[in-house]
Each structure stands twice: as C-alpha cells, then as structure tokens.
Design a protein around this motif. Structure first.
Motif, PDB file in Angstrom:
ATOM      1  N   ASP A  51      54.721  11.405-100.228  1.00 14.39           N
ATOM      2  CA  ASP A  51      53.644  11.647 -99.582  1.00 14.39           C
ATOM      3  C   ASP A  51      52.700  13.033 -99.768  1.00 14.39           C
ATOM      4  O   ASP A  51      53.627  13.770 -99.641  1.00 14.39           O
ATOM      5  CB  ASP A  51      53.746  11.413 -98.201  1.00 14.39           C
ATOM      6  N   HIS A  52      51.676  13.035-100.218  1.00 15.40           N
ATOM      7  CA  HIS A  52      51.114  14.259-100.752  1.00 15.40           C
ATOM      8  C   HIS A  52      50.617  15.074 -99.461  1.00 15.40           C
ATOM      9  O   HIS A  52      50.332  16.329 -99.633  1.00 15.40           O
ATOM     10  CB  HIS A  52      49.815  13.875-101.790  1.00 15.40           C
ATOM     11  N   HIS A  53      50.433  14.394 -98.435  1.00 13.06           N
ATOM     12  CA  HIS A  53      50.398  15.155 -97.112  1.00 13.06           C
ATOM     13  C   HIS A  53      51.449  16.004 -96.441  1.00 13.06           C
ATOM     14  O   HIS A  53      51.598  16.989 -96.148  1.00 13.06           O
ATOM     15  CB  HIS A  53      49.630  14.140 -95.884  1.00 13.06           C
ATOM     16  N   THR A  54      52.544  15.067 -96.587  1.00 12.17           N
ATOM     17  CA  THR A  54      53.668  15.632 -95.735  1.00 12.17           C
ATOM     18  C   THR A  54      55.061  15.968 -96.610  1.00 12.17           C
ATOM     19  O   THR A  54      55.687  16.701 -96.059  1.00 12.17           O
ATOM     20  CB  THR A  54      54.261  14.174 -94.809  1.00 12.17           C
ATOM     21  N   GLY A  55      54.945  15.613 -97.638  1.00 14.93           N
ATOM     22  CA  GLY A  55      56.026  16.021 -98.648  1.00 14.93           C
ATOM     23  C   GLY A  55      57.145  14.914 -98.575  1.00 14.93           C
ATOM     24  O   GLY A  55      58.023  14.864 -99.214  1.00 14.93           O
ATOM     25  N   ARG A  56      57.258  13.828 -97.520  1.00 13.39           N
ATOM     26  CA  ARG A  56      58.206  12.946 -97.446  1.00 13.39           C
ATOM     27  C   ARG A  56      58.229  12.156 -98.569  1.00 13.39           C
ATOM     28  O   ARG A  56      57.383  11.542 -99.301  1.00 13.39           O
ATOM     29  CB  ARG A  56      58.026  12.076 -96.224  1.00 13.39           C
ATOM     30  N   ILE A  57      59.759  11.937 -99.027  1.00 15.38           N
ATOM     31  CA  ILE A  57      59.922  10.795-100.078  1.00 15.38           C
ATOM     32  C   ILE A  57      59.659   9.379 -99.515  1.00 15.38           C
ATOM     33  O   ILE A  57      60.249   9.114 -98.583  1.00 15.38           O
ATOM     34  CB  ILE A  57      61.119  10.981-100.760  1.00 15.38           C
ATOM     35  N   LEU A  58      58.710   8.470 -99.973  1.00 15.38           N
ATOM     36  CA  LEU A  58      58.721   7.195 -99.777  1.00 15.38           C
ATOM     37  C   LEU A  58      59.413   6.088-100.092  1.00 15.38           C
ATOM     38  O   LEU A  58      59.768   5.353 -99.585  1.00 15.38           O
ATOM     39  CB  LEU A  58      56.952   6.922 -99.892  1.00 15.38           C
ATOM     40  N   MET A  59      59.518   5.960-101.492  1.00 11.13           N
ATOM     41  CA  MET A  59      60.361   5.124-102.210  1.00 11.13           C
ATOM     42  C   MET A  59      60.687   5.659-103.568  1.00 11.13           C
ATOM     43  O   MET A  59      60.048   6.584-104.203  1.00 11.13           O
ATOM     44  CB  MET A  59      59.412   3.779-102.421  1.00 11.13           C
ATOM     45  N   GLN A  60      61.681   4.801-104.247  1.00  7.36           N
ATOM     46  CA  GLN A  60      61.988   4.945-105.653  1.00  7.36           C
ATOM     47  C   GLN A  60      61.887   3.689-106.224  1.00  7.36           C
ATOM     48  O   GLN A  60      62.278   2.769-105.676  1.00  7.36           O
ATOM     49  CB  GLN A  60      63.258   5.471-105.883  1.00  7.36           C
ATOM     50  N   GLU A  78      48.865   9.205-101.904  1.00 12.56           N
ATOM     51  CA  GLU A  78      48.421   8.677-100.541  1.00 12.56           C
ATOM     52  C   GLU A  78      48.744   7.554-100.224  1.00 12.56           C
ATOM     53  O   GLU A  78      48.259   6.630-100.830  1.00 12.56           O
ATOM     54  CB  GLU A  78      46.834   8.974-100.368  1.00 12.56           C
ATOM     55  N   GLN A  79      49.728   7.107 -99.349  1.00 12.58           N
ATOM     56  CA  GLN A  79      50.073   5.894 -98.842  1.00 12.58           C
ATOM     57  C   GLN A  79      49.165   5.296 -97.966  1.00 12.58           C
ATOM     58  O   GLN A  79      49.177   5.548 -96.801  1.00 12.58           O
ATOM     59  CB  GLN A  79      51.480   6.204 -98.270  1.00 12.58           C
ATOM     60  N   LEU A  80      48.204   4.313 -98.354  1.00 11.83           N
ATOM     61  CA  LEU A  80      47.547   3.648 -97.430  1.00 11.83           C
ATOM     62  C   LEU A  80      48.218   2.789 -96.505  1.00 11.83           C
ATOM     63  O   LEU A  80      49.075   2.086 -96.855  1.00 11.83           O
ATOM     64  CB  LEU A  80      46.461   2.815 -98.470  1.00 11.83           C
ATOM     65  N   GLY A  81      47.843   2.770 -95.212  1.00 11.26           N
ATOM     66  CA  GLY A  81      48.226   1.979 -94.316  1.00 11.26           C
ATOM     67  C   GLY A  81      49.625   2.384 -93.918  1.00 11.26           C
ATOM     68  O   GLY A  81      49.920   2.040 -92.837  1.00 11.26           O
ATOM     69  N   GLY A  82      50.136   3.615 -94.285  1.00 13.01           N
ATOM     70  CA  GLY A  82      51.122   4.522 -93.825  1.00 13.01           C
ATOM     71  C   GLY A  82      52.477   3.552 -93.994  1.00 13.01           C
ATOM     72  O   GLY A  82      53.656   4.004 -93.523  1.00 13.01           O
TER      73      GLY A  82
END
Length: 142
Positions: A21-30, A87-91
């Motif tokens: 995530d470009h805002h939080t730096g959290r890893i979303l997926m691989q 940017e993860q749309l829909g979160g």
C-alpha cells in the motif's frame, strides 16, 4: 535491451510480485507475474498477475472491483522479485475479504492468530464464485 530483460524470471517464466500500500506501507499480497503480466502492469498502470491455478492472466479486481492502481514498480537487487507500490481501491486486497493477505501472526505458543477481521464477506464480493474458490483452494481471485 528492454527493461523486461533485466528481470530474472524463474524456470516457469514467473517472478514473485509483492503489492504494498503506497499510503501505509503495509504488505497487501504476494502473487506471480510472467513477462506479459509485468509488461501490462507497467503499460496499464494497474496490477496484472499470472494465475497459476487458472493458467492465465488476471487483472486484480476483475471480479471483485478491488483494483490495484500502480504508483511505483521496483525490482530487487537480484532482479528476481518485483515490488508494486499500489493504491488498493476498495481497501480489500485479499480474496477472504480482508485488507491484506497477511492477516495471521505466529504466536509464542506456535499457533497462527488471526489479527485482521473480514471487511466484506467473500460471498458478497464474489457470489457463487466464492464457494467454488474455497473448494478448490484457489487464493488468486481477483
């Protein structure tokens, strides 16, 4: 020489791709990308992956609406891992309806603890496709 020639794809023609995530730096997926998926991601400025279970390209969000808009594309020092800053749309990045696929943490007792709740039911996101995916163990819906 194309920028794609600097990527070290494995023997299956794939490279690991991590979405952050470009805002939080959290890893979303691989997930995995082949050469075409990586080229399309750069061209379209949206994440496109290679589904190993389905044997085809999948655009993140094509069935869920949870698109990943590309902000940066990075290559690691060995050339064998891609980082997508998105940017993860829909979160929601995970097919389980969570923000991240990394929602379990190993405790000191040696158990996996679920740390993140479901933001939206997979049935509400995917409908009947959700049940089929759960039965097949497919985790690369999108």
């Amino acid at each position: 020489m194309s920028w794609l020639d600097e990527v070290n794809f494995n023997r299956d023609g794939l490279v690991a791709a991590t979405a952050q995530d470009h805002h939080t730096g959290r890893i979303l997926m691989q997930a995995w990308m082949n050469r075409e998926a990586l080229a399309l991601t750069a061209k379209e400025q949206q994440a496109v992956y290679w589904s190993r279970s389905r044997g085809k390209l999948w655009r993140k969000g094509e069935s869920s609406g949870h698109v990943q808009k590309l902000h940066e594309l990075r290559l690691d020092c060995d050339g064998d891992s891609i980082l997508l800053v998105v940017e993860q749309l829909g979160g929601i990045a995970c097919h389980t309806g969570r923000e991240s696929c990394f929602y379990r943490k190993l405790t000191e007792e040696g158990q996996w603890l679920t740390t993140d709740g479901v933001l939206k039911s997979p049935d509400a996101i995917y409908g009947a496709f959700s049940e089929q995916a759960d039965k097949s163990g497919n985790s690369d819906n999108g």
